[in-house]
Design an enzyme around this catalytic site. Structure first.
Site, PDB file in Angstrom:
ATOM      1  N   SER A 103       0.820  -1.219   0.000  1.00 39.83           N
ATOM      2  CA  SER A 103       0.000   0.000   0.000  1.00 39.83           C
ATOM      3  C   SER A 103       0.849   1.261   0.000  1.00 39.83           C
ATOM      4  O   SER A 103       0.377   2.324  -0.411  1.00 39.83           O
ATOM      5  CB  SER A 103      -0.932   0.009   1.211  1.00 39.83           C
ATOM      6  N   HIS A 318      -4.662  -2.110  -4.690  1.00 38.15           N
ATOM      7  CA  HIS A 318      -4.381  -3.488  -5.106  1.00 38.15           C
ATOM      8  C   HIS A 318      -5.526  -4.319  -4.552  1.00 38.15           C
ATOM      9  O   HIS A 318      -6.289  -3.824  -3.712  1.00 38.15           O
ATOM     10  CB  HIS A 318      -3.042  -3.981  -4.531  1.00 38.15           C
TER      11      HIS A 318
HETATM   12 MG    MG Z   1      -4.232   1.630   3.367  1.00 38.84          MG
HETATM   13 ZN    ZN Z   2      -2.510  -5.068   2.643  1.00 40.35          ZN
END
Ligand code: MG
Ligand code: ZN
Length: 382
Positions: A103, A318
């Site tokens: 992230s 993602h």
């Molecule tokens: Mg996050």
């Molecule tokens: Zn994650």
């Protein structure tokens, strides 16, 4: 057996064709949109012209939210989902300098426009600081806000104000926030500001910088110049543990606060914990966080539809957990959600857009282009 079956199928197919020939075509039912005028009124269309630019930009990030998470939301939430309200859809490729992103690098790609290494917050692959969207907005005289259901120092929000090589250094990341261009924030992570190893009380620093900091509730402060909510020590509670409509309410407060700036605003809203449900392979946790995010989308869309000068871009950083929505043991009327990993996926991630400039977000592109598209729209204002 094979031949018999083939013959049977052939005879059946022939009878279908013959049947069709004998049936008048008026028996075919068309339940589509009756005419072009009706089609133009459909929610899927919008009235912005090519080349329009927005005054305000709202970027919504579902952490760990890929197409299977959104599909699951559609099956498990009552009624239509707000993801369906967006007229423009694109796909983003999320790799970092690794094939599969975390992230931090995905947040940095969207916030700062460069692919970098996993764990990187607002720095490029060489470790140099990158200009982010909130700094860009500030250069234009606009305001910026961040909302997350994690700590404000967590990777996704951090990418929009901090510059540091390791997402795990929460106290270092926290020290960037009072010095940043953020005018409004609402999230968790209080302990990284008031219970630090270096004994520095960053709440005092916030006050010196003109902030009102609230740690108990989403109480409104209409008079505040800068406003920060830190409502839990580390993370906000899960929806299934009673968080309530924090994300939606904080989004409304943010818009009330930020829209006072005539130069426009940038707001990032993150559904942080969809990802954590995926990591835990906990479907109920994941879906409750998705429903919360979708309710928030409804509010944001209502504002953008009324305002007509706000671009909303909704995406994920993602997908997580390798979620599949397969038939339950061959029963095509029952879905049995399953996870195939406890980590992230390499899937392309959908991008939804509404408002002036939304058409830039159709097509297939790398995740860092989201920054460049927003930057181009903010730089090209009439
Ligand atoms: Mg996050
Ligand atoms: Zn994650």
């Amino acid at each position: 057996m094979k031949i018999t079956l083939t013959k049977l199928i052939f005879i059946f197919a022939l009878s279908l064709i013959t049947g069709c020939k004998n049936e008048p075509s008026t028996k075919l039912v068309d339940r589509g949109i009756p005419n072009l005028a009706e089609a133009l009124k459909d929610k899927q269309t919008h009235s912005f012209e090519k080349g329009d630019t927005p005054k305000n930009v709202i970027l919504v990030i579902g952490d760990g939210t890929g197409i299977n998470q959104i599909s699951a939301l559609q099956y498990y939430k009552d009624g239509a989902i707000h993801y369906e309200d967006f007229p423009i859809i694109g796909l983003s490729k999320t790799s970092s300098t690794s094939l599969i992103t975390d992230s931090a690098s995905a947040g940095t790609a969207m916030a700062c426009g460069e692919k970098t290494f996993n764990k990187a917050i607002g720095v490029n692959a060489q470790g140099q600081d990158l200009l982010n969207l909130t700094e860009l907005m500030s250069q234009k005289g606009g305001s910026s806000g961040l909302i997350a259901t994690s700590s404000i120092t967590h990777a996704t929000p951090a990418s929009f104000y901090a510059h540091h090589s390791d997402r795990n250094d929460h106290e270092i990341i926290a020290s960037f926030l009072p010095e940043s261009r953020i005018d409004f924030f609402a999230a968790a992570g209080l302990k990284y500001f008031n219970d630090r190893n270096d004994q520095v009380n960053l709440i005092d620093t916030f006050v010196q910088k003109g902030f009102i900091i609230e740690t108990r509730s989403l109480k409104a402060y209409p008079e505040a110049k800068k406003l920060g909510y830190l409502l839990a020590d580390k993370d906000m509670p899960k929806m299934i543990e009673g968080r309530g409509p924090f994300l939606e309410d904080a989004s409304k407060l943010a818009i009330d606060h930020l829209s006072k700036n005539e130069q426009g605003f940038f707001l990032m809203v993150e559904g942080s914990q969809v990802d954590w449900g995926g990591h835990d392979n906990d479907f109920d946790y994941m879906i409750s966080e998705l429903i919360d995010l979708d309710n928030t989308l409804g509010s944001l869309m209502a504002y953008a539809r009324k305002d007509q000068n706000t671009l909303i871009v909704v995406t994920g950083d993602h997908a997580t957990g390798g979620l599949a929505l397969s038939a339950d043991n061959g029963d095509y009327n029952t879905i049995k959600p399953s996870f195939s990993s406890t980590g992230h996926n390499a899937d392309w991630i959908p991008v939804f857009a509404y408002g002036p400039g939304a058409e830039l977000f159709s097509g297939v592109y790398e995740n860092n282009m989201i920054f460049h598209k927003i930057k181009a729209l903010l730089s090209d204002q009439k």
